[in-house]
Design an enzyme around this catalytic site. Sequence first.
Site, PDB file in Angstrom:
ATOM      1  N   GLY A 205       0.817  -1.203   0.000  1.00 60.88           N
ATOM      2  CA  GLY A 205       0.000   0.000   0.000  1.00 60.88           C
ATOM      3  C   GLY A 205       0.849   1.250   0.000  1.00 60.88           C
ATOM      4  O   GLY A 205       2.041   1.208   0.278  1.00 60.88           O
ATOM      5  N   ALA A 206       0.202   2.362  -0.311  1.00 59.24           N
ATOM      6  CA  ALA A 206       0.910   3.641  -0.380  1.00 59.24           C
ATOM      7  C   ALA A 206       1.485   3.991   0.990  1.00 59.24           C
ATOM      8  O   ALA A 206       1.015   3.478   2.002  1.00 59.24           O
ATOM      9  CB  ALA A 206      -0.059   4.720  -0.845  1.00 59.24           C
ATOM     10  N   GLY A 210      -0.955   2.826   6.812  1.00 58.50           N
ATOM     11  CA  GLY A 210      -1.099   2.074   8.056  1.00 58.50           C
ATOM     12  C   GLY A 210      -0.575   0.652   7.999  1.00 58.50           C
ATOM     13  O   GLY A 210      -1.021  -0.197   8.760  1.00 58.50           O
ATOM     14  N   LYS A 211       0.368   0.381   7.127  1.00 58.78           N
ATOM     15  CA  LYS A 211       0.897  -0.984   7.027  1.00 58.78           C
ATOM     16  C   LYS A 211       1.638  -1.382   8.299  1.00 58.78           C
ATOM     17  O   LYS A 211       1.387  -2.441   8.869  1.00 58.78           O
ATOM     18  CB  LYS A 211       1.841  -1.092   5.814  1.00 58.78           C
ATOM     19  CG  LYS A 211       1.163  -0.796   4.503  1.00 58.78           C
ATOM     20  CD  LYS A 211       2.118  -0.921   3.344  1.00 58.78           C
ATOM     21  CE  LYS A 211       3.207   0.126   3.364  1.00 58.78           C
ATOM     22  NZ  LYS A 211       2.721   1.499   3.182  1.00 58.78           N
ATOM     23  N   GLU A 428     -15.021   7.546 -14.691  1.00 56.99           N
ATOM     24  CA  GLU A 428     -15.086   6.193 -14.124  1.00 56.99           C
ATOM     25  C   GLU A 428     -16.504   5.642 -14.180  1.00 56.99           C
ATOM     26  O   GLU A 428     -16.711   4.455 -14.408  1.00 56.99           O
ATOM     27  CB  GLU A 428     -14.561   6.178 -12.685  1.00 56.99           C
ATOM     28  CG  GLU A 428     -13.087   6.529 -12.555  1.00 56.99           C
ATOM     29  CD  GLU A 428     -12.171   5.621 -13.374  1.00 56.99           C
ATOM     30  OE1 GLU A 428     -12.540   4.454 -13.620  1.00 56.99           O
ATOM     31  OE2 GLU A 428     -11.091   6.089 -13.797  1.00 56.99           O
TER      32      GLU A 428
HETATM   33  P1  ADP Z   1       2.881   2.904   6.533  1.00 60.83           P
HETATM   34  O1  ADP Z   1       3.672   1.904   7.287  1.00 60.83           O
HETATM   35  O2  ADP Z   1       1.820   2.301   5.675  1.00 60.83           O
HETATM   36  O3  ADP Z   1       3.704   3.879   5.780  1.00 60.83           O
HETATM   37  P2  ADP Z   1       2.210   3.693   9.150  1.00 60.83           P
HETATM   38  O4  ADP Z   1       1.608   2.477   9.677  1.00 60.83           O
HETATM   39  O5  ADP Z   1       3.623   3.957   9.539  1.00 60.83           O
HETATM   40  O6  ADP Z   1       2.083   3.769   7.587  1.00 60.83           O
HETATM   41  O7  ADP Z   1       1.306   4.925   9.562  1.00 60.83           O
HETATM   42  C1  ADP Z   1       1.826   6.079  10.162  1.00 60.83           C
HETATM   43  C2  ADP Z   1       0.858   6.634  11.164  1.00 60.83           C
HETATM   44  O8  ADP Z   1      -0.325   7.095  10.525  1.00 60.83           O
HETATM   45  C3  ADP Z   1       0.391   5.590  12.142  1.00 60.83           C
HETATM   46  O9  ADP Z   1       1.239   5.516  13.240  1.00 60.83           O
HETATM   47  C4  ADP Z   1      -0.987   6.105  12.537  1.00 60.83           C
HETATM   48  O10 ADP Z   1      -0.892   7.074  13.544  1.00 60.83           O
HETATM   49  C5  ADP Z   1      -1.456   6.767  11.282  1.00 60.83           C
HETATM   50  N1  ADP Z   1      -2.294   5.861  10.489  1.00 60.83           N
HETATM   51  C6  ADP Z   1      -1.994   5.384   9.269  1.00 60.83           C
HETATM   52  N2  ADP Z   1      -2.970   4.602   8.812  1.00 60.83           N
HETATM   53  C7  ADP Z   1      -3.900   4.537   9.764  1.00 60.83           C
HETATM   54  C8  ADP Z   1      -5.155   3.861   9.878  1.00 60.83           C
HETATM   55  N3  ADP Z   1      -5.638   3.076   8.891  1.00 60.83           N
HETATM   56  N4  ADP Z   1      -5.868   4.025  11.016  1.00 60.83           N
HETATM   57  C9  ADP Z   1      -5.388   4.803  12.012  1.00 60.83           C
HETATM   58  N5  ADP Z   1      -4.218   5.465  11.947  1.00 60.83           N
HETATM   59  C10 ADP Z   1      -3.471   5.356  10.857  1.00 60.83           C
HETATM   60 ZN    ZN Z   2     -10.467   5.332 -18.000  1.00 60.19          ZN
END
Ligand code: ADP
Ligand code: ZN
Length: 614
Positions: A205-206, A210-211, A428
């Site tokens: 994911g981008a 939240g990965k 779309e």
């Molecule tokens: P990624 O690893 O996808 O780059 P992160 O998990 O590090 O993203 O997300 C960074 C911060 O953004 C998290 O610590 C949280 O505070 C917030 N965040 C990101 N996605 C979510 C989500 N789906 N729900 C709640 N908070 C989120």
């Molecule tokens: Zn198109």
Amino acid sequence: MNRSAWVRLGLFLVALAVAVTLWFRVLKLQGDSQVVPYSEFLVALDEGKVNEVLLENERILAKLKEKSKTGSEQSMVASRLPNMDERDLIARLEQKGVKFSGHIERDSFWPAVLSSILPLVMLFFLFRAVGGMLGGVGRGARPMSFGKSQAKIFDRSSENRTTFVDVAGVEEAKNELIEVVNYLKDPEKYKAVGARVPKGVLLVGAPGTGKTLLARAVAGEAQVPFFSMSGSEFVEMFVGVGASRVRDLFTQAKERAPCIVFIDELDAVGKTRAGGGVFAANEEREQTLNQLLVEMDGFDASVGIVIMAATNRPEVLDKALMRAGRFDRQVLVDRPDVRGREAILRVHSRRLKLDAVDLKLVAQRTPGMVGADLANVVNEAALACARRDAMTVQQRDFEEAIDRMQLGLRKDGRVMSEPERRRVAWHESGHALLALSVKHADPVHRVTIIPRSIGALGATLQLPTEDRYLMTEDELRDTLAVLMGGRVAEELVFDGVSTGAQNDLERASELARQMVCRFGMSSLGPQTFGKASGSQFLGGSAVSFEERNFSEATAQAIDQEVRRLLDTAHQRAHEVLSARRTVLDAIARELLEKETLEREALEALVRTPIAITG
Ligand code: ADP
Ligand code: ZN
Ligand code: MG
């Protein structure tokens, strides 16, 4: 003893040598000894202050009669004069009745050994370090700790565990991960029934969706230890360190199973092993990757270790990583839609005192933002509130926060202007309505106007998207019409078309050409034209016609046929969309509001799908 242990021992010895050398220095100069010029020593001697003299190779140590205030011995040290006959001095000493003795310093064994080995050891490390830096992976190195994995361990005991409650707006991903949680809670149960649980789960994911958070939440839900390490931490300054860290990480993990091993930013290690790397860095990354593969294959699933990894660039990953028994399960962590964003805002504003804030409205004003952005919005709002010296956060604080954030995001091209969003919504909807109207199109799974990446502003996902080996002519014609749908919708609703349809046109043209030249689906009859080289899969754009085995006249006929196929598709799309304009508008408006429409919602809007064939 393994390699990392050796490295640690070596470092320990070096540190010891330095310490010992320093200690000797300190011992020698202990007491109040003063380094003085030779002349001053002579003066002191003449004045009868000197009690005892020790003649060394290079210096003279003179103990004084006078004690210091604290009662310790005082002495002075002077360098000996080079090549001087000291008979004079001895006569003088005798005359003053000073005790004197000579002392020949012999180089003691250990300092000698150490002083010859130390430079070698340092050179060795310097070479490796330079090798690493040439390859461009020198950043963030902590040379004192290499070999040992730097995994951060989050334990079940830790107070503020992350759980699924903390992750919002990514329900699909959560649903997929629940199975992993259940497995980790009770691996024995799964073992008993003989079920195979994925060893490796890859979160895709981008950035900021939240990965990392999700991986942690899985550990928190399952209440198992969580070893977290970033891919860039594996690949550091020193060759061989990455591989040894991987080994160490897995050794630790096996001791504490069931547990989760999480490798963040997998692409840093898992990039395709392209040949031609001259510098050590490439080799280092490869070694690390190979070790990772070895470790993943090296334990069987019943051990209770689940390896999770995250990446925002799945396309660069080495194919070997995706094979069965490795990261064979991929979980898409998508950008949140309006409802998801609202949920995320709710999670992050749990601890704030809100005063009549409409989070739904905030969610509507933040299209394109991901979890991390939204967490930021909430924080900015709290700061804005603090700036006002207010106790409760109000809507206007959020407005201010959004404005601040959006300025930054616009530059990234992640936030669309309102006219752009409208255009994308109708585009779309055009695809979706066509797919729902023609007979042979794959069912529409989801339509979205959330920008995924630069270049793709929205998407209409049809299922199945792969695993098709055969397609009939009717299906291909319908596919062409669906591809035209976006552009035609734009033609109908706005003045002219936008560049947004470019990819559709490319795919349509390619497909039409294949229908004529490869599949024999045109009035030119059952015959192929040209020799294809490269991929021959349906929809693959890698087909290039290397060899032209037909006449100029045939080439013209082919072009005409391709043109005709495309025109017909365009015509059909136009008919369908103008006939169902009200439905088209309804879908587009719903899309503008909800951003993502699932299959059920779409079908409800279309209600009676009329099949129009052409
Ligand atoms: P990624 O690893 O996808 O780059 P992160 O998990 O590090 O993203 O997300 C960074 C911060 O953004 C998290 O610590 C949280 O505070 C917030 N965040 C990101 N996605 C979510 C989500 N789906 N729900 C709640 N908070 C989120
Ligand atoms: Zn198109
Ligand atoms: Mg992350």
